[in-house]
Write a protein that holds these residues in place. Sequence first.
Motif, PDB file in Angstrom:
ATOM      1  N   TYR A  20       3.024  -5.142   6.528  1.00 38.42           N
ATOM      2  CA  TYR A  20       3.445  -3.892   5.431  1.00 38.42           C
ATOM      3  C   TYR A  20       3.802  -4.576   3.847  1.00 38.42           C
ATOM      4  O   TYR A  20       3.594  -3.673   2.842  1.00 38.42           O
ATOM      5  CB  TYR A  20       4.256  -3.234   6.527  1.00 38.42           C
ATOM      6  CG  TYR A  20       3.867  -3.028   7.960  1.00 38.42           C
ATOM      7  CD1 TYR A  20       2.916  -2.126   7.651  1.00 38.42           C
ATOM      8  CD2 TYR A  20       4.515  -3.583   8.720  1.00 38.42           C
ATOM      9  CE1 TYR A  20       2.343  -1.802   9.008  1.00 38.42           C
ATOM     10  CE2 TYR A  20       4.170  -2.916   9.889  1.00 38.42           C
ATOM     11  CZ  TYR A  20       3.088  -2.643  10.217  1.00 38.42           C
ATOM     12  OH  TYR A  20       2.525  -2.136  11.483  1.00 38.42           O
ATOM     13  N   GLU A  21       4.473  -5.891   4.121  1.00 39.43           N
ATOM     14  CA  GLU A  21       4.996  -5.873   2.620  1.00 39.43           C
ATOM     15  C   GLU A  21       3.689  -6.383   2.022  1.00 39.43           C
ATOM     16  O   GLU A  21       3.947  -6.007   0.639  1.00 39.43           O
ATOM     17  CB  GLU A  21       5.884  -7.172   3.070  1.00 39.43           C
ATOM     18  CG  GLU A  21       7.528  -6.658   3.339  1.00 39.43           C
ATOM     19  CD  GLU A  21       8.580  -7.839   3.080  1.00 39.43           C
ATOM     20  OE1 GLU A  21       7.695  -9.157   2.447  1.00 39.43           O
ATOM     21  OE2 GLU A  21       9.027  -8.309   3.969  1.00 39.43           O
ATOM     22  N   ILE A  24       1.940  -2.982   1.096  1.00 41.31           N
ATOM     23  CA  ILE A  24       3.294  -2.120   0.408  1.00 41.31           C
ATOM     24  C   ILE A  24       2.786  -3.136  -1.924  1.00 41.31           C
ATOM     25  O   ILE A  24       2.487  -2.110  -2.816  1.00 41.31           O
ATOM     26  CB  ILE A  24       4.507  -1.959   0.490  1.00 41.31           C
ATOM     27  CG1 ILE A  24       4.702  -1.366   1.074  1.00 41.31           C
ATOM     28  CG2 ILE A  24       5.952  -1.807  -0.897  1.00 41.31           C
ATOM     29  CD1 ILE A  24       6.690  -1.502   1.858  1.00 41.31           C
ATOM     30  N   ASN A  28       1.001  -0.332  -4.676  1.00 42.15           N
ATOM     31  CA  ASN A  28       1.688  -0.299  -5.598  1.00 42.15           C
ATOM     32  C   ASN A  28       1.031  -0.319  -7.017  1.00 42.15           C
ATOM     33  O   ASN A  28       0.834  -0.277  -7.891  1.00 42.15           O
ATOM     34  CB  ASN A  28       2.636  -1.140  -5.214  1.00 42.15           C
ATOM     35  CG  ASN A  28       4.057  -0.630  -5.247  1.00 42.15           C
ATOM     36  OD1 ASN A  28       4.166   0.236  -5.353  1.00 42.15           O
ATOM     37  ND2 ASN A  28       5.264  -1.214  -5.016  1.00 42.15           N
ATOM     38  N   LEU A  44       1.276   4.340   0.484  1.00 38.59           N
ATOM     39  CA  LEU A  44       2.286   3.915   0.051  1.00 38.59           C
ATOM     40  C   LEU A  44       3.754   4.388   1.431  1.00 38.59           C
ATOM     41  O   LEU A  44       4.442   3.236   1.782  1.00 38.59           O
ATOM     42  CB  LEU A  44       2.427   4.219  -0.903  1.00 38.59           C
ATOM     43  CG  LEU A  44       3.920   2.803  -1.699  1.00 38.59           C
ATOM     44  CD1 LEU A  44       3.849   0.729  -1.426  1.00 38.59           C
ATOM     45  CD2 LEU A  44       4.136   2.897  -3.103  1.00 38.59           C
ATOM     46  N   ALA A  45       3.649   5.709   1.302  1.00 42.91           N
ATOM     47  CA  ALA A  45       4.729   5.925   2.165  1.00 42.91           C
ATOM     48  C   ALA A  45       4.715   4.913   3.722  1.00 42.91           C
ATOM     49  O   ALA A  45       6.045   5.288   4.123  1.00 42.91           O
ATOM     50  CB  ALA A  45       4.635   7.543   1.823  1.00 42.91           C
ATOM     51  N   TYR A  48       6.446   1.616   3.450  1.00 46.70           N
ATOM     52  CA  TYR A  48       7.573   1.697   3.981  1.00 46.70           C
ATOM     53  C   TYR A  48       8.296   1.851   4.909  1.00 46.70           C
ATOM     54  O   TYR A  48       9.461   2.158   5.457  1.00 46.70           O
ATOM     55  CB  TYR A  48       7.655   2.205   2.082  1.00 46.70           C
ATOM     56  CG  TYR A  48       7.461   2.040   1.094  1.00 46.70           C
ATOM     57  CD1 TYR A  48       8.377   0.371   0.914  1.00 46.70           C
ATOM     58  CD2 TYR A  48       7.674   2.806  -0.766  1.00 46.70           C
ATOM     59  CE1 TYR A  48       8.483  -0.027  -0.482  1.00 46.70           C
ATOM     60  CE2 TYR A  48       7.537   1.984  -1.732  1.00 46.70           C
ATOM     61  CZ  TYR A  48       7.879   0.919  -1.646  1.00 46.70           C
ATOM     62  OH  TYR A  48       7.802   0.730  -2.931  1.00 46.70           O
ATOM     63  N   GLU A  49       7.945   3.273   5.688  1.00 48.42           N
ATOM     64  CA  GLU A  49       8.096   3.509   7.276  1.00 48.42           C
ATOM     65  C   GLU A  49       8.154   2.752   8.104  1.00 48.42           C
ATOM     66  O   GLU A  49       9.509   2.425   8.359  1.00 48.42           O
ATOM     67  CB  GLU A  49       7.152   5.347   7.786  1.00 48.42           C
ATOM     68  CG  GLU A  49       7.675   6.210   6.427  1.00 48.42           C
ATOM     69  CD  GLU A  49       7.176   7.087   7.997  1.00 48.42           C
ATOM     70  OE1 GLU A  49       6.757   6.695   9.037  1.00 48.42           O
ATOM     71  OE2 GLU A  49       7.458   8.439   7.819  1.00 48.42           O
ATOM     72  N   ASN A  52      11.166   0.721   5.193  1.00 45.86           N
ATOM     73  CA  ASN A  52      12.074   0.516   4.989  1.00 45.86           C
ATOM     74  C   ASN A  52      12.184   1.531   5.070  1.00 45.86           C
ATOM     75  O   ASN A  52      12.095   2.895   4.281  1.00 45.86           O
ATOM     76  CB  ASN A  52      12.531   0.259   3.043  1.00 45.86           C
ATOM     77  CG  ASN A  52      13.292   0.056   2.734  1.00 45.86           C
ATOM     78  OD1 ASN A  52      14.457   1.114   2.448  1.00 45.86           O
ATOM     79  ND2 ASN A  52      13.678  -0.901   1.539  1.00 45.86           N
ATOM     80  N   LYS A  55      13.067   3.870   1.630  1.00 46.11           N
ATOM     81  CA  LYS A  55      12.042   3.988   0.342  1.00 46.11           C
ATOM     82  C   LYS A  55      10.909   5.293   0.765  1.00 46.11           C
ATOM     83  O   LYS A  55      10.470   5.358   0.208  1.00 46.11           O
ATOM     84  CB  LYS A  55      11.850   2.881   0.186  1.00 46.11           C
ATOM     85  CG  LYS A  55      12.435   1.721  -0.868  1.00 46.11           C
ATOM     86  CD  LYS A  55      11.935  -0.095  -1.402  1.00 46.11           C
ATOM     87  CE  LYS A  55      13.004  -0.252  -2.110  1.00 46.11           C
ATOM     88  NZ  LYS A  55      12.403  -2.000  -2.416  1.00 46.11           N
ATOM     89  N   ALA A  56      10.723   5.078   1.496  1.00 42.70           N
ATOM     90  CA  ALA A  56       9.871   5.859   2.810  1.00 42.70           C
ATOM     91  C   ALA A  56       9.878   7.332   2.793  1.00 42.70           C
ATOM     92  O   ALA A  56       9.215   8.267   1.752  1.00 42.70           O
ATOM     93  CB  ALA A  56       9.554   5.705   3.852  1.00 42.70           C
ATOM     94  N   GLN A  59       9.267   8.085  -1.326  1.00 45.40           N
ATOM     95  CA  GLN A  59       7.951   8.519  -1.594  1.00 45.40           C
ATOM     96  C   GLN A  59       7.456   9.041  -0.754  1.00 45.40           C
ATOM     97  O   GLN A  59       6.260  10.020  -1.476  1.00 45.40           O
ATOM     98  CB  GLN A  59       7.409   6.895  -0.918  1.00 45.40           C
ATOM     99  CG  GLN A  59       5.953   6.503  -0.665  1.00 45.40           C
ATOM    100  CD  GLN A  59       6.112   6.349  -2.674  1.00 45.40           C
ATOM    101  OE1 GLN A  59       6.307   5.653  -3.790  1.00 45.40           O
ATOM    102  NE2 GLN A  59       4.493   6.831  -3.202  1.00 45.40           N
TER     103      GLN A  59
END
Length: 105
Positions: A20-21, A24, A28, A44-45, A48-49, A52, A55-56, A59
Motif C-alpha cells: 500500500y505504501e 500511494i 501521488n 489513492l483514497a 490510504y484506507e 491511514n 488521510k483516507a 482524500q
Amino acid sequence: PEKSEPHYKSGIAYYILGEYESAITEYNKAIVNQPENFAINVNLALAYEKINADKAIVQWVKCLAIAESSSVPEEITSWIYESVYNQGKVGLTTQMESYFNKLEL
C-alpha cells in the motif's frame, strides 16, 4: 495523461499485491499530472484506507469535491458521502473496491 498512466497502473499493481505504501507513492506521482482525475484520487483514497484512516478521509473529501465538478455518477458520490460522512468512518466493500480499481484514466 500519458505521463500519469504508468504510475496509475503501477499503483493498482502495488495495491493488489498489498504494498500500500508503494501504491500511494505511485498514485501521488500520477496525480501530479492529473490532479483532478477522479479514478486516481479514488484509488489513492482506497490505498490510504489500508494504512491511514485520517488521510483516507481527507482524500475521500477531495474525491467528492472532484466528483461535484465532473460527470461522476450520483450513485458513486452518494455512496462515498454515506461512507465518509454519515457513518463517520471509511469502510469499503470488496465490490466497490474492485469497481474503483477498474476505473480508466
